[in-house]
Design a protein around this motif. Structure first.
Motif, PDB file in Angstrom:
ATOM      1  N   TYR A 150       0.843  -1.191   0.000  1.00 52.11           N
ATOM      2  CA  TYR A 150       0.000   0.000   0.000  1.00 52.11           C
ATOM      3  C   TYR A 150       0.873   1.234   0.000  1.00 52.11           C
ATOM      4  CZ  TYR A 150      -3.725  -3.219   1.135  1.00 52.11           C
ATOM      5  OH  TYR A 150      -4.622  -4.255   1.084  1.00 52.11           O
ATOM      6  N   ILE A 151       0.432   2.243  -0.717  1.00 54.21           N
ATOM      7  CA  ILE A 151       1.145   3.517  -0.745  1.00 54.21           C
ATOM      8  C   ILE A 151       0.254   4.579  -0.123  1.00 54.21           C
ATOM      9  CG2 ILE A 151       0.402   4.021  -3.109  1.00 54.21           C
ATOM     10  CD1 ILE A 151       3.216   5.428  -3.362  1.00 54.21           C
ATOM     11  N   THR A 152       0.846   5.349   0.744  1.00 53.48           N
ATOM     12  CA  THR A 152       0.151   6.466   1.370  1.00 53.48           C
ATOM     13  C   THR A 152       1.004   7.712   1.170  1.00 53.48           C
ATOM     14  OG1 THR A 152      -0.742   4.975   3.042  1.00 53.48           O
ATOM     15  CG2 THR A 152      -0.823   7.335   3.533  1.00 53.48           C
ATOM     16  N   PRO A 153       0.461   8.731   0.544  1.00 53.11           N
ATOM     17  CA  PRO A 153       1.243   9.960   0.354  1.00 53.11           C
ATOM     18  C   PRO A 153       1.395  10.717   1.678  1.00 53.11           C
ATOM     19  CG  PRO A 153      -0.981  10.250  -0.483  1.00 53.11           C
ATOM     20  CD  PRO A 153      -0.878   8.819  -0.047  1.00 53.11           C
ATOM     21  N   TYR A 154       2.549  11.348   1.838  1.00 47.03           N
ATOM     22  CA  TYR A 154       2.792  12.184   3.006  1.00 47.03           C
ATOM     23  C   TYR A 154       3.232  13.597   2.618  1.00 47.03           C
ATOM     24  CZ  TYR A 154       2.283   7.932   5.659  1.00 47.03           C
ATOM     25  OH  TYR A 154       1.772   6.790   6.203  1.00 47.03           O
ATOM     26  N   LEU A 155       3.881  13.724   1.471  1.00 45.44           N
ATOM     27  CA  LEU A 155       4.281  15.033   0.966  1.00 45.44           C
ATOM     28  C   LEU A 155       3.917  15.078  -0.509  1.00 45.44           C
ATOM     29  CD1 LEU A 155       5.688  17.772   1.473  1.00 45.44           C
ATOM     30  CD2 LEU A 155       7.837  16.643   0.801  1.00 45.44           C
ATOM     31  N   LEU A 156       3.073  16.018  -0.875  1.00 41.86           N
ATOM     32  CA  LEU A 156       2.607  16.139  -2.257  1.00 41.86           C
ATOM     33  C   LEU A 156       3.529  17.053  -3.052  1.00 41.86           C
ATOM     34  CD1 LEU A 156      -1.227  16.588  -1.571  1.00 41.86           C
ATOM     35  CD2 LEU A 156       0.062  14.460  -1.929  1.00 41.86           C
ATOM     36  N   GLU A 157       3.455  16.956  -4.362  1.00 39.58           N
ATOM     37  CA  GLU A 157       4.263  17.823  -5.228  1.00 39.58           C
ATOM     38  C   GLU A 157       3.994  19.304  -4.968  1.00 39.58           C
ATOM     39  OE1 GLU A 157       4.367  16.862  -9.410  1.00 39.58           O
ATOM     40  OE2 GLU A 157       4.344  14.725  -8.963  1.00 39.58           O
ATOM     41  N   SER A 158       2.803  19.600  -4.497  1.00 41.17           N
ATOM     42  CA  SER A 158       2.430  20.987  -4.194  1.00 41.17           C
ATOM     43  C   SER A 158       3.144  21.510  -2.948  1.00 41.17           C
ATOM     44  CB  SER A 158       0.921  21.084  -3.979  1.00 41.17           C
ATOM     45  OG  SER A 158       0.547  20.363  -2.803  1.00 41.17           O
ATOM     46  N   GLY A 159       3.787  20.612  -2.211  1.00 41.89           N
ATOM     47  CA  GLY A 159       4.455  20.990  -0.974  1.00 41.89           C
ATOM     48  C   GLY A 159       3.576  20.747   0.249  1.00 41.89           C
ATOM     49  N   GLU A 160       2.327  20.342   0.023  1.00 40.40           N
ATOM     50  CA  GLU A 160       1.405  20.081   1.127  1.00 40.40           C
ATOM     51  C   GLU A 160       1.751  18.757   1.808  1.00 40.40           C
ATOM     52  OE1 GLU A 160      -3.362  19.406   1.910  1.00 40.40           O
ATOM     53  OE2 GLU A 160      -2.632  19.578  -0.132  1.00 40.40           O
ATOM     54  N   ALA A 161       1.843  18.787   3.130  1.00 37.22           N
ATOM     55  CA  ALA A 161       2.022  17.568   3.913  1.00 37.22           C
ATOM     56  C   ALA A 161       0.642  17.025   4.240  1.00 37.22           C
ATOM     57  CB  ALA A 161       2.802  17.846   5.194  1.00 37.22           C
ATOM     58  N   VAL A 162       0.443  15.735   4.018  1.00 36.85           N
ATOM     59  CA  VAL A 162      -0.850  15.094   4.276  1.00 36.85           C
ATOM     60  C   VAL A 162      -0.631  13.799   5.039  1.00 36.85           C
ATOM     61  CG1 VAL A 162      -2.001  16.107   2.247  1.00 36.85           C
ATOM     62  CG2 VAL A 162      -0.825  13.925   2.020  1.00 36.85           C
ATOM     63  N   ASN A 163      -1.655  13.354   5.724  1.00 36.91           N
ATOM     64  CA  ASN A 163      -1.635  12.079   6.439  1.00 36.91           C
ATOM     65  C   ASN A 163      -0.579  11.987   7.535  1.00 36.91           C
ATOM     66  OD1 ASN A 163      -3.738  10.977   4.761  1.00 36.91           O
ATOM     67  ND2 ASN A 163      -2.190  10.644   3.182  1.00 36.91           N
ATOM     68  N   VAL A 164      -0.094  13.130   8.018  1.00 38.73           N
ATOM     69  CA  VAL A 164       0.890  13.163   9.085  1.00 38.73           C
ATOM     70  C   VAL A 164       0.232  13.778  10.302  1.00 38.73           C
ATOM     71  CG1 VAL A 164       3.144  14.021   9.841  1.00 38.73           C
ATOM     72  CG2 VAL A 164       2.784  13.428   7.426  1.00 38.73           C
ATOM     73  N   PRO A 165       0.086  13.009  11.374  1.00 37.43           N
ATOM     74  CA  PRO A 165      -0.549  13.574  12.581  1.00 37.43           C
ATOM     75  C   PRO A 165       0.234  14.781  13.084  1.00 37.43           C
ATOM     76  CG  PRO A 165      -0.266  11.182  12.759  1.00 37.43           C
ATOM     77  CD  PRO A 165       0.461  11.614  11.527  1.00 37.43           C
ATOM     78  N   GLY A 166      -0.460  15.806  13.447  1.00 32.76           N
ATOM     79  CA  GLY A 166       0.153  17.005  14.004  1.00 32.76           C
ATOM     80  C   GLY A 166       0.598  18.030  12.975  1.00 32.76           C
ATOM     81  N   LEU A 167       0.474  17.712  11.689  1.00 28.81           N
ATOM     82  CA  LEU A 167       0.855  18.702  10.661  1.00 28.81           C
ATOM     83  C   LEU A 167      -0.362  19.234   9.956  1.00 28.81           C
ATOM     84  CD1 LEU A 167       4.042  17.289   8.892  1.00 28.81           C
ATOM     85  CD2 LEU A 167       3.881  19.106  10.546  1.00 28.81           C
TER      86      LEU A 167
END
Length: 137
Positions: free
Chosen positions: A120-137
């Motif tokens: 499974y792949i889960t994104p954490y940093l998108l090309e847009s620079g947005e951090a996703v799926n990281v608790p506390g961010l």
């Protein structure tokens, strides 16, 4: 948390072909036949990671002092398929046009060295620079 299935395959070219000719075969002969199959069968992303020997040698030379115990890959390419579901693999493998897209594979790919992985792949940093799926961010 959004996840997708990721299937990866490493490929080594057959020794009678150059790396450049091998990559050209994949991009110009295989992919035009394979992409329509992927679209029909639920592959939502396909990436070809071209890994030329010169770049790997340079990486090893530059990183050797920092990571002396690490090993460095020597395959010609790393293919990534992103899917919504594992069943999509069976769908594209069963498609008659898939067989046509790989009919010359044995002439180009040393299939005895191929390495596959799935997970499974889960994104954490998108090309847009947005951090996703990281608790506390």
């Amino acid at each position: 948390m959004a996840t997708h299935v990721k299937l990866t395959v490493t490929h080594y070219r057959r020794p009678e072909h150059t790396h450049e000719a091998f990559m050209k075969w994949i991009v110009e002969e295989h992919l035009p036949l394979a992409i329509p199959v992927f679209k029909r069968c639920g592959v939502i992303n396909y990436s070809l990671f071209d890994t030329p020997a010169a770049m790997n040698a340079e990486l090893k030379a530059n990183m050797g002092g920092h990571r002396a115990a690490w090993d460095y890959a020597d395959f010609d390419c790393f293919i990534e398929y992103t899917l919504n579901d594992v069943k999509n693999i069976g769908q594209f493998l069963a498609d008659p046009d898939w067989a046509k897209s790989i009919e010359h594979q044995e002439e180009w790919v040393d299939t005895s060295k191929a390495l596959m992985s799935i997970g499974y792949i889960t994104p954490y940093l998108l090309e847009s620079g947005e951090a996703v799926n990281v608790p506390g961010l």
